[in-house]
Design a protein around this motif. Structure first.
Motif, PDB file in Angstrom:
ATOM      1  N   ALA A   1       3.693  -4.585   5.899  1.00 24.72           N
ATOM      2  CA  ALA A   1       3.581  -4.262   7.283  1.00 24.72           C
ATOM      3  C   ALA A   1       5.002  -3.977   8.488  1.00 24.72           C
ATOM      4  O   ALA A   1       5.083  -2.356   7.712  1.00 24.72           O
TER       5      ALA A   1
ATOM      6  N   VAL B   1      -1.148  -3.805   4.133  1.00 20.26           N
ATOM      7  CA  VAL B   1      -0.490  -3.672   5.627  1.00 20.26           C
ATOM      8  C   VAL B   1      -1.167  -4.205   6.151  1.00 20.26           C
ATOM      9  O   VAL B   1      -0.948  -4.405   7.775  1.00 20.26           O
TER      10      VAL B   1
ATOM     11  N   ILE C   1      -0.474   2.422   7.473  1.00 23.80           N
ATOM     12  CA  ILE C   1       0.709   2.003   8.387  1.00 23.80           C
ATOM     13  C   ILE C   1       0.620   3.666   9.483  1.00 23.80           C
ATOM     14  O   ILE C   1       0.335   3.025  10.775  1.00 23.80           O
TER      15      ILE C   1
END
Length: 451
Positions: free
Chosen positions: A439, A432, A199
């Motif tokens: 996410a 993610v 992320i």
């Protein structure tokens, strides 16, 4: 402009009375401090408004280039903040700014609050001092960490102290090193490392993952193999280049196009030998070695994430020693993980801080990782945390991070569990990148602590 070697610190320190109040320290010590750090006329502004209520930091500073308005005139984009205390109060009571004292804790909290204030978003450094003690802090995103120990100023060391601080602020590190650790298994350390790395990459950050666990969970989950040299070889052979151990974690889309996501230093089979303490003697500087190796990446990455095992032995001690901050996953329905988090914060991190002598690493507030929180389990966890902080109020910031004198908030960040997170490991891809909801939650984690 004079530099620190041209300043007669002996005379300056002799001219500061033992009971000097804040105004005296500000007039007799601070001008020479700025001069020693390379700031010139017009680079400093007293009583700088931080933009958070009535908060004003004692001094803010920014060097200006030829042709630019001085900082004293513009009062925008500060680079360094300085919070000053007296050696004594106006009434003559001595102010002890050494570590662990109430005055130190209050002043440390002040500089952190100022560095995170709206008008100080460009400030990367903060100093607290009363001309007897001095400490430098560094800001990285939402994190403020010690950049030096809290140093006792003496005539024989003041030149070295100021020169070291100047070197740091003249060339600020780019990276923040994060060890994800709890002295309890099953709290999702590896999953957090991989998805937090992913992320952060999605947010445009350059990330390095270090798999410092002989079980190699991160390496296996990402399906990465050793580079030209291995991490275990670099631990032993000081002539090897750790940069050759870095490999790329990349993915290929449906059209066959490969995209680089982040870098990894994988675990390798040679790491197994270090489970046996007999092999530790072959590693120069012991648990300090990993930090030595990773220093070369300080200016190359925004974040360095370290995955290490549960047991408080060589691997985990090395990972914590190498980090700037320790992120501690826990379980709301596993009270053991809460008490293990206490051990990490109360015992293990101070043990490393004592060894490092630079104020680091710093523990971050715990977060709940996985499992749906029911009202019943939440109540049990909150009752247990109440017991923990009632026994040691210095643990409050880690278990009640948003609580204040006027707000008894019980907030702890929660990262929900999803089957998709575990399943993603079987396809060697962080969840993610394939699940929007996952996410969003990991982005929430990143924003809560770092971004």
């Amino acid at each position: 402009m004079q530099n620190t070697s041209q300043i007669d610190w002996d005379i300056i320190l002799d001219n500061i009375p033992p009971n000097a109040n804040e105004a005296t320290v500000s007039s007799k010590f601070i001008p020479s401090l700025f001069q020693g750090l390379g700031f010139g006329g017009g680079d400093e502004c007293p009583q700088f408004n931080t933009g958070r209520g009535a908060d004003c930091v004692d001094f803010a500073a920014r060097r200006h280039k030829p042709g630019e308005s001085s900082f004293l005139f513009s009062k925008t984009n500060p680079y360094l903040l300085v919070e000053v205390k007296g050696r004594a109060t106006n009434a003559g009571a001595r102010i002890n700014l050494s570590c662990g004292t109430p005055a130190y804790r209050d002043t440390q909290a002040q500089i952190i609050r100022y560095l995170l204030a709206p008008n100080c978003v460009t400030a990367q450094w903060g100093i607290i001092t009363n001309s007897t003690h001095i400490q430098l802090f560094r800001r990285h995103g939402k994190i403020v960490i010690p950049a030096t120990a809290n140093l006792l100023i003496k005539k024989e060391n003041i030149h070295g102290i100021i020169s070291h601080i100047k070197q740091l602020i003249d060339k600020p590190p780019r990276s923040l090193s994060i060890c994800i650790y709890n002295n309890k298994g099953g709290v999702g350390k590896t999953t957090t490392v991989i998805n937090l790395a992913a992320i952060l990459r999605k947010e445009g950050k350059r990330v390095l993952v270090v798999d410092f666990d002989s079980q190699a969970d991160s390496s296996q989950s990402l399906n990465v193999s050793s580079g030209e040299v291995t991490l275990s070889e670099c631990l032993i052979d000081t002539k090897l280049d750790i940069r050759k151990a870095v490999v790329s974690f990349s993915v290929t889309d449906r059209n066959g196009k490969t995209a680089h996501l982040f870098d990894v230093i994988p675990c390798d089979n040679g790491m197994d030998r270090f489970i046996n303490s007999e092999f530790h003697a072959s590693i120069q500087r012991g648990i300090k070695r990993l930090r030595d190796l990773l220093n070369i990446f300080t200016y190359s990455y925004d974040y360095i994430l370290i995955d290490c095992p549960t047991q408080w032995l060589f691997f985990s001690q090395s990972g914590v020693y190498a980090s700037d901050v320790v992120l501690i996953p826990s379980k709301h329905n596993g009270l053991t993980s809460l008490h293990n988090a206490v051990r990490v914060i109360r015992d293990f991190i101070p043990e490393i801080q004592k060894e490092r002598r630079d104020g680091g690493p710093v523990a971050l507030p715990i977060f709940f990782n996985g499992e749906r929180i029911t009202e019943h389990s939440r109540r049990i966890a909150e009752e247990e945390i109440d017991k923990i902080v009632s026994q040691n109020d210095q643990l409050l910031p880690y278990f009640r991070p948003k609580a204040t004198k006027g707000n008894k908030s019980t907030f702890i960040f929660h990262l929900p569990a999803y089957a998709s997170v575990a399943n993603a490991a079987f396809v060697n891809l962080p969840a993610v990148f394939v699940h929007k909801t996952v996410a969003e939650h990991y982005l929430g984690l990143a924003k809560e602590y770092f971004l």
